[in-house]
Design a protein around this motif. Sequence first.
Motif, mmCIF file in Angstrom:
data_model
loop_
_atom_site.group_PDB
_atom_site.id
_atom_site.type_symbol
_atom_site.label_atom_id
_atom_site.label_comp_id
_atom_site.label_asym_id
_atom_site.label_seq_id
_atom_site.Cartn_x
_atom_site.Cartn_y
_atom_site.Cartn_z
ATOM 1 N N VAL A 72 0.866 -1.096 -0.011
ATOM 2 C CA VAL A 72 0.044 -0.302 -0.021
ATOM 3 C C VAL A 72 0.614 1.260 0.085
ATOM 4 C CG1 VAL A 72 -1.669 1.438 1.330
ATOM 5 C CG2 VAL A 72 -1.914 -1.086 1.186
ATOM 6 N N VAL A 73 2.027 1.137 0.742
ATOM 7 C CA VAL A 73 2.871 2.507 0.911
ATOM 8 C C VAL A 73 3.394 2.765 -0.426
ATOM 9 C CG1 VAL A 73 4.825 3.585 1.950
ATOM 10 C CG2 VAL A 73 3.124 2.291 3.408
ATOM 11 N N VAL A 74 4.052 1.391 -1.132
ATOM 12 C CA VAL A 74 4.523 1.816 -2.263
ATOM 13 C C VAL A 74 3.615 2.484 -3.286
ATOM 14 C CG1 VAL A 74 5.764 0.500 -4.390
ATOM 15 C CG2 VAL A 74 6.484 0.116 -1.902
ATOM 16 N N LEU A 75 2.656 1.745 -3.581
ATOM 17 C CA LEU A 75 1.470 2.133 -4.401
ATOM 18 C C LEU A 75 0.999 3.572 -4.364
ATOM 19 C CD1 LEU A 75 -0.385 -1.018 -5.054
ATOM 20 C CD2 LEU A 75 1.215 -0.318 -6.346
ATOM 21 N N SER A 76 0.990 4.097 -3.021
ATOM 22 C CA SER A 76 0.557 5.214 -2.548
ATOM 23 C C SER A 76 1.453 6.233 -3.032
ATOM 24 C CB SER A 76 0.157 5.149 -1.232
ATOM 25 O OG SER A 76 1.140 5.029 -0.273
ATOM 26 N N LEU A 77 2.919 5.904 -2.914
ATOM 27 C CA LEU A 77 4.019 6.939 -3.274
ATOM 28 C C LEU A 77 3.977 7.078 -4.696
ATOM 29 C CD1 LEU A 77 6.857 5.938 -0.706
ATOM 30 C CD2 LEU A 77 5.747 7.972 -1.000
ATOM 31 N N LEU A 146 8.873 -1.512 -8.189
ATOM 32 C CA LEU A 146 8.520 -0.209 -8.090
ATOM 33 C C LEU A 146 9.247 0.403 -6.777
ATOM 34 C CD1 LEU A 146 4.860 -0.279 -8.881
ATOM 35 C CD2 LEU A 146 6.752 0.592 -10.312
ATOM 36 N N TYR A 147 9.601 -0.317 -5.759
ATOM 37 C CA TYR A 147 10.308 0.309 -4.555
ATOM 38 C C TYR A 147 11.715 0.675 -4.912
ATOM 39 C CZ TYR A 147 12.954 0.501 -0.246
ATOM 40 O OH TYR A 147 13.736 0.939 0.777
ATOM 41 N N VAL A 148 12.267 -0.154 -5.636
ATOM 42 C CA VAL A 148 13.520 0.188 -6.146
ATOM 43 C C VAL A 148 13.487 1.334 -7.149
ATOM 44 C CG1 VAL A 148 15.583 -0.613 -7.445
ATOM 45 C CG2 VAL A 148 14.481 -2.358 -5.991
ATOM 46 N N ALA A 149 12.630 1.210 -8.070
ATOM 47 C CA ALA A 149 12.561 2.434 -9.051
ATOM 48 C C ALA A 149 12.308 3.880 -8.456
ATOM 49 C CB ALA A 149 11.439 2.118 -10.080
ATOM 50 N N ILE A 150 11.351 3.841 -7.152
ATOM 51 C CA ILE A 150 11.057 4.724 -6.526
ATOM 52 C C ILE A 150 12.329 5.321 -5.725
ATOM 53 C CG2 ILE A 150 9.860 5.868 -4.420
ATOM 54 C CD1 ILE A 150 7.555 4.164 -5.345
ATOM 55 N N VAL A 151 13.086 4.579 -5.201
ATOM 56 C CA VAL A 151 14.451 4.974 -4.812
ATOM 57 C C VAL A 151 15.436 5.600 -5.646
ATOM 58 C CG1 VAL A 151 16.485 4.262 -3.527
ATOM 59 C CG2 VAL A 151 14.243 3.123 -2.644
ATOM 60 N N GLN A 160 10.992 10.894 -13.172
ATOM 61 C CA GLN A 160 9.682 10.297 -13.024
ATOM 62 C C GLN A 160 9.016 9.771 -14.096
ATOM 63 O OE1 GLN A 160 7.817 13.569 -10.808
ATOM 64 N NE2 GLN A 160 8.030 12.312 -9.000
ATOM 65 N N ARG A 161 9.071 10.462 -15.152
ATOM 66 C CA ARG A 161 8.314 9.879 -16.359
ATOM 67 C C ARG A 161 8.916 8.295 -16.626
ATOM 68 N NH1 ARG A 161 11.209 13.811 -19.280
ATOM 69 N NH2 ARG A 161 12.782 12.777 -20.807
ATOM 70 N N TYR A 162 9.985 8.045 -16.500
ATOM 71 C CA TYR A 162 10.413 6.623 -16.790
ATOM 72 C C TYR A 162 9.998 5.823 -15.591
ATOM 73 C CZ TYR A 162 13.703 8.896 -20.057
ATOM 74 O OH TYR A 162 14.232 9.510 -21.152
ATOM 75 N N LEU A 163 9.668 6.429 -14.260
ATOM 76 C CA LEU A 163 9.079 5.580 -13.465
ATOM 77 C C LEU A 163 7.651 5.051 -13.769
ATOM 78 C CD1 LEU A 163 8.950 4.424 -10.420
ATOM 79 C CD2 LEU A 163 8.248 6.956 -9.631
ATOM 80 N N PHE A 164 7.100 6.124 -14.377
ATOM 81 C CA PHE A 164 5.624 5.771 -14.613
ATOM 82 C C PHE A 164 5.648 4.854 -15.763
ATOM 83 C CE2 PHE A 164 5.251 10.438 -13.191
ATOM 84 C CZ PHE A 164 5.216 10.021 -11.930
#
Length: 213
Positions: A72-77, A146-151, A160-164
């Motif tokens: 939930v935290v990862v997806l909310s971030l 996604l956690y790794v990508a957010i870090v 950020q656009r690559y994250l999406f």
Amino acid sequence: MQAIEKIITTNSWVTALILLLFISIVLLKALDTNRLKGSVFSLFNINYIETESEEISSFLDPFKVVMFLFTVVVLSLLTYSFKTYNSPTIAVSFASYVPVFLSLLSYFVIKRTLEYLLFNLFLIKKEVRLFVVSKVNYLHTVTFLLYVAIVLSEYAGFKQRYLFYLAALLFSVRFIIHLVINKNLIFNKLFYFILYICAFEIAPLFLLFKMMF
């Protein structure tokens, strides 16, 4: 130099959440190393999914609770990053993040509760259990990536656009693999599958996004 500047300008609450997520991974490893490995690589390990679908564990199983909160935290971030990316006028703050977190938390609590009731009160068929368990565990794999990508997005200059784009790719892969693994059930019960997708997946998410954006 860019990474250092990024770290300095990053909101402290984001750093705290990322650290909390890391601690969650350590806790998951302490609780059950094998289940953690299975959750991380579930997209590529059908045997783990089949084993999980055969086991009936407590709704408040510590591993599941920590894994649930991590997801939930990862997806909310991710959702909050997408929201602020598309609305630059929104001030990035913990106060504006909390409603996103609470919305997703409410959605997943209700959804997981209904799934648990289906599992244990109505003793649904093994094939349906496999469908739900695979969907949940594939989501876990996606959230770890996604956690790794957010870090990397926060501290290593990963745009950020690559994250999406990565998130869209991962969810697409998850959907395809889930479809392939459960193809017999889906095509034999296509009407009910479409009904499930509309009632439990699309409609609630559409409502959530309408509320958050």
